[in-house]
Enzyme design. Structure first.
Site, PDB file in Angstrom:
ATOM      1  N   LYS A  52       0.747  -1.242   0.004  1.00 57.68           N
ATOM      2  CA  LYS A  52       0.020  -0.026   0.001  1.00 57.68           C
ATOM      3  C   LYS A  52       0.819   1.435  -0.107  1.00 57.68           C
ATOM      4  O   LYS A  52       1.778   1.385   0.841  1.00 57.68           O
ATOM      5  CB  LYS A  52      -0.925  -0.061   1.305  1.00 57.68           C
ATOM      6  CG  LYS A  52      -1.797   0.982   1.311  1.00 57.68           C
ATOM      7  CD  LYS A  52      -3.235   0.740   0.416  1.00 57.68           C
ATOM      8  CE  LYS A  52      -4.042   2.046   0.116  1.00 57.68           C
ATOM      9  NZ  LYS A  52      -3.622   2.824  -0.910  1.00 57.68           N
ATOM     10  N   GLN A 105       7.183   3.753   4.027  1.00 61.56           N
ATOM     11  CA  GLN A 105       5.532   3.438   4.170  1.00 61.56           C
ATOM     12  C   GLN A 105       5.584   2.132   4.919  1.00 61.56           C
ATOM     13  O   GLN A 105       4.510   1.883   5.373  1.00 61.56           O
ATOM     14  CB  GLN A 105       5.223   3.038   2.529  1.00 61.56           C
ATOM     15  CG  GLN A 105       3.722   3.151   2.494  1.00 61.56           C
ATOM     16  CD  GLN A 105       3.438   4.681   2.356  1.00 61.56           C
ATOM     17  OE1 GLN A 105       3.944   5.764   1.841  1.00 61.56           O
ATOM     18  NE2 GLN A 105       2.116   4.986   2.950  1.00 61.56           N
ATOM     19  N   LYS A 133       5.405   3.437   8.485  1.00 62.68           N
ATOM     20  CA  LYS A 133       4.112   4.332   8.454  1.00 62.68           C
ATOM     21  C   LYS A 133       2.582   3.374   8.615  1.00 62.68           C
ATOM     22  O   LYS A 133       1.803   3.834   9.354  1.00 62.68           O
ATOM     23  CB  LYS A 133       4.070   5.291   7.300  1.00 62.68           C
ATOM     24  CG  LYS A 133       2.675   6.348   7.379  1.00 62.68           C
ATOM     25  CD  LYS A 133       2.660   7.214   6.002  1.00 62.68           C
ATOM     26  CE  LYS A 133       3.904   7.704   5.908  1.00 62.68           C
ATOM     27  NZ  LYS A 133       3.776   8.903   4.672  1.00 62.68           N
ATOM     28  N   LYS A 183       5.394   1.938  -2.989  1.00 61.30           N
ATOM     29  CA  LYS A 183       5.288   3.002  -3.395  1.00 61.30           C
ATOM     30  C   LYS A 183       5.635   3.175  -5.048  1.00 61.30           C
ATOM     31  O   LYS A 183       6.063   2.173  -5.582  1.00 61.30           O
ATOM     32  CB  LYS A 183       6.241   4.050  -2.868  1.00 61.30           C
ATOM     33  CG  LYS A 183       6.113   5.504  -2.946  1.00 61.30           C
ATOM     34  CD  LYS A 183       5.009   6.015  -1.816  1.00 61.30           C
ATOM     35  CE  LYS A 183       4.777   7.291  -1.980  1.00 61.30           C
ATOM     36  NZ  LYS A 183       3.774   7.728  -0.987  1.00 61.30           N
ATOM     37  N   GLY A 200      -2.839   8.149  -4.592  1.00 63.93           N
ATOM     38  CA  GLY A 200      -2.164   9.206  -5.192  1.00 63.93           C
ATOM     39  C   GLY A 200      -1.206   9.901  -4.413  1.00 63.93           C
ATOM     40  O   GLY A 200      -0.829   9.208  -3.127  1.00 63.93           O
ATOM     41  N   ASP A 201      -0.310  10.643  -4.835  1.00 69.18           N
ATOM     42  CA  ASP A 201       0.719  11.495  -4.139  1.00 69.18           C
ATOM     43  C   ASP A 201       0.995  12.664  -4.800  1.00 69.18           C
ATOM     44  O   ASP A 201      -0.160  12.882  -5.659  1.00 69.18           O
ATOM     45  CB  ASP A 201       2.043  10.469  -3.969  1.00 69.18           C
ATOM     46  CG  ASP A 201       3.119  10.898  -3.131  1.00 69.18           C
ATOM     47  OD1 ASP A 201       3.925  11.618  -3.497  1.00 69.18           O
ATOM     48  OD2 ASP A 201       3.007  10.547  -1.901  1.00 69.18           O
ATOM     49  N   THR A 237      -5.039  13.196   5.130  1.00 70.72           N
ATOM     50  CA  THR A 237      -3.733  13.412   5.552  1.00 70.72           C
ATOM     51  C   THR A 237      -3.685  14.709   6.331  1.00 70.72           C
ATOM     52  O   THR A 237      -2.919  14.935   7.500  1.00 70.72           O
ATOM     53  CB  THR A 237      -2.781  13.512   4.244  1.00 70.72           C
ATOM     54  OG1 THR A 237      -3.056  12.349   3.502  1.00 70.72           O
ATOM     55  CG2 THR A 237      -1.521  13.546   4.519  1.00 70.72           C
ATOM     56  N   ASN A 256      -2.994  19.276  -1.337  1.00 72.54           N
ATOM     57  CA  ASN A 256      -4.173  18.571  -0.603  1.00 72.54           C
ATOM     58  C   ASN A 256      -3.675  18.508   0.811  1.00 72.54           C
ATOM     59  O   ASN A 256      -4.528  19.066   1.695  1.00 72.54           O
ATOM     60  CB  ASN A 256      -4.347  17.000  -1.145  1.00 72.54           C
ATOM     61  CG  ASN A 256      -5.411  16.267  -0.346  1.00 72.54           C
ATOM     62  OD1 ASN A 256      -4.917  15.857   0.545  1.00 72.54           O
ATOM     63  ND2 ASN A 256      -6.512  16.495  -0.905  1.00 72.54           N
ATOM     64  N   SER A 310      -7.017   5.529   3.464  1.00 74.11           N
ATOM     65  CA  SER A 310      -6.997   4.599   2.206  1.00 74.11           C
ATOM     66  C   SER A 310      -7.477   3.206   2.788  1.00 74.11           C
ATOM     67  O   SER A 310      -8.179   2.445   2.001  1.00 74.11           O
ATOM     68  CB  SER A 310      -5.668   4.782   1.447  1.00 74.11           C
ATOM     69  OG  SER A 310      -5.386   5.867   0.847  1.00 74.11           O
TER      70      SER A 310
END
Length: 448
Positions: A92, A113, A116, A128, A167-168, A212, A243, A380
């Protein structure tokens, strides 16, 4: 072999095997050396070679992305997906479309990630991806053609139970929509859970857009509260205008703070009366313009060229939400000199290792990215749950779950720091709390 010797040996080998990948090596170094007391207490982790395994991605996918621009010219970009660790669940992590994207950056983001995602307490592994494609200045049709070309290769490696991108930077609702549509065309099916950050009318979650930024402020609020400080009436400097920054500004303002800045890659604005968020959203989300245009609507504001100078602005709380490495040692020293109380990272590793040391040595409360900005991936995972159930929670239900997750992340990180002798060092605590859960799962799975 004790923990320190083991870490030194592993990191030396990682440096040799990944020469020149600075971002990745910095991320690995920051995590590994904080784990020494954990390894001393758990020698079975050393015997099992856990650090050698956790620093090596399970899979790195690298592919070309040819597409045709509006002039009929063929363009070629690079695509990446790093499937780093699946001990806790499907990979993820977001997709980033930006000219700076390379293997080092994708590996650094994927490595971060792992921990996290572990901190969220939800069953998701670390991954990622992205491309060096720049959506800025491209037409909708060009972005669509690129996204379809990108997905024509990526779809082979992802799925609701395998790898779930989101998304990023450079990948918002538009890009997710194009990729989701093409994925389902290629698969001749409807797999809602394959991507998160989707539109509400095709499987998205209420609260995901805000998650976020909101989660970042929930974490910051809890960190301050635990140290007897209120966020209310504090002056806050936030960088970025995407965002994360937009919804961090919104939630901080709702909680009584005064946010006086935001920025883009060209420069930053200062509005001593507090940022007018509707103006920022109209510039960035509707017109996709430059932050300097804020002055056209708010004449009393000030604009300064060069985004790094934002950290010279005096504040109580600093929240970097732009990009990695935006706060260097000098900027950190300026913030400390100006009396900053707390720093919480909204972007991924926006503070260099030297900057982090300045904050910790200056007794500044510091929320590292892998803990403070985990709200996005947490939501997410909640979107994945809703897709699996074919059900939707209300905004308030999602927001309540998000706040609980962020509160738990703070206290789990703090408690781990205290248990392993790091005091109030949330950087080390977040690394340890995230690592132990993944390490325990890897031990249970055997050598795979």
């Amino acid at each position: 072999m004790n923990g320190k010797e083991y870490v030194e040996n592993v990191f030396e080998n990682v440096e040799k095997r990944n020469a020149g990948e600075k971002e990745f090596l910095d991320a690995v170094k920051e995590v590994l050396f904080s784990l020494v007391p954990v390894l001393d207490k758990n020698p079975q982790f050393i015997k099992a070679g856990l650090l050698e395994r956790i620093t090596e991605p399970e899979r790195v996918i690298y592919f070309r992305v040819p597409w045709v621009d509006d002039e009929g010219k063929v363009q070629v970009n690079r695509g990446f997906r790093v499937q780093y660790n699946s001990a806790l669940g499907p990979y993820k992590g977001g997709l980033r479309f930006h000219p700076t994207v390379n293997q080092s950056i994708v590996k650094f983001l994927g490595f971060e990630q792992i921990f996290k995602n572990s901190l969220t307490g939800l069953p998701i592994g670390g991954g990622k991806g992205g491309s060096d494609f720049d959506p800025k200045g491209k037409s909708d049709n060009e972005v669509m053609r690129f996204c379809q070309a990108f997905m024509s290769e990526l779809y082979k490696y992802i799925g609701p139970s395998e790898d779930v991108p989101a998304g990023d930077i450079g990948v918002g609702a538009r890009e997710i929509g194009y990729m989701y549509g093409y994925y389902n065309k290629l698969k001749s099916s409807s797999e809602q859970g394959v991507l998160t950050g989707k539109g509400l009318n095709y499987g998205g979650s209420l609260g995901r857009t805000e998650a976020t930024g909101y989660g970042l402020i929930y974490f910051t609020e809890e960190m301050l509260k635990d140290n007897g400080i209120s966020l209310k009436d504090k002056t806050v400097v936030i960088s970025g205008s995407g965002n994360v920054a937009i919804y961090a500004i919104k939630k901080a303002t709702e909680l009584g703070a005064k946010v006086i800045t935001c920025s883009d890659s060209n420069g930053y604005i200062i509005d001593e009366n507090g940022i007018d968020l509707e103006v920022v959203k109209e510039i960035k989300e509707v017109r996709r313009g430059r932050i300097k245009e804020y002055l056209d609507k708010v004449p009393g504001a000030k604009y300064v060229e060069g985004y790094r100078g934002i950290w010279n602005v005096k504040c109580d709380v600093a929240i970097p939400c732009a990009t990695q490495g935006e706060i260097n040692e000098s900027s950190a020293q300026t913030l400390v000199k100006n009396g900053v109380i707390a720093v919480a990272e909204g972007a991924n590793m926006p503070s260099t290792l030297d900057a982090i040391n300045v904050f910790l040595n200056g007794k500044v409360l510091f929320g590292p990215a892998k803990a403070a900005n985990a709200g996005g991936v947490a939501c997410s995972a909640l979107e994945m749950s809703q897709n699996s159930m074919r059900y939707s929670w209300t905004f308030d239900e999602v927001d309540s779950k998000l706040k609980d997750i962020m509160t738990n992340i703070y206290y789990n990180s703090k408690n781990a720091a205290v248990e392993y002798g790091y005091g109030n060092n949330i950087v080390a605590g977040a690394n340890i709390a995230g690592f132990i859960k993944v390490a325990t799962a890897m031990m249970a799975h055997g050598i795979v």
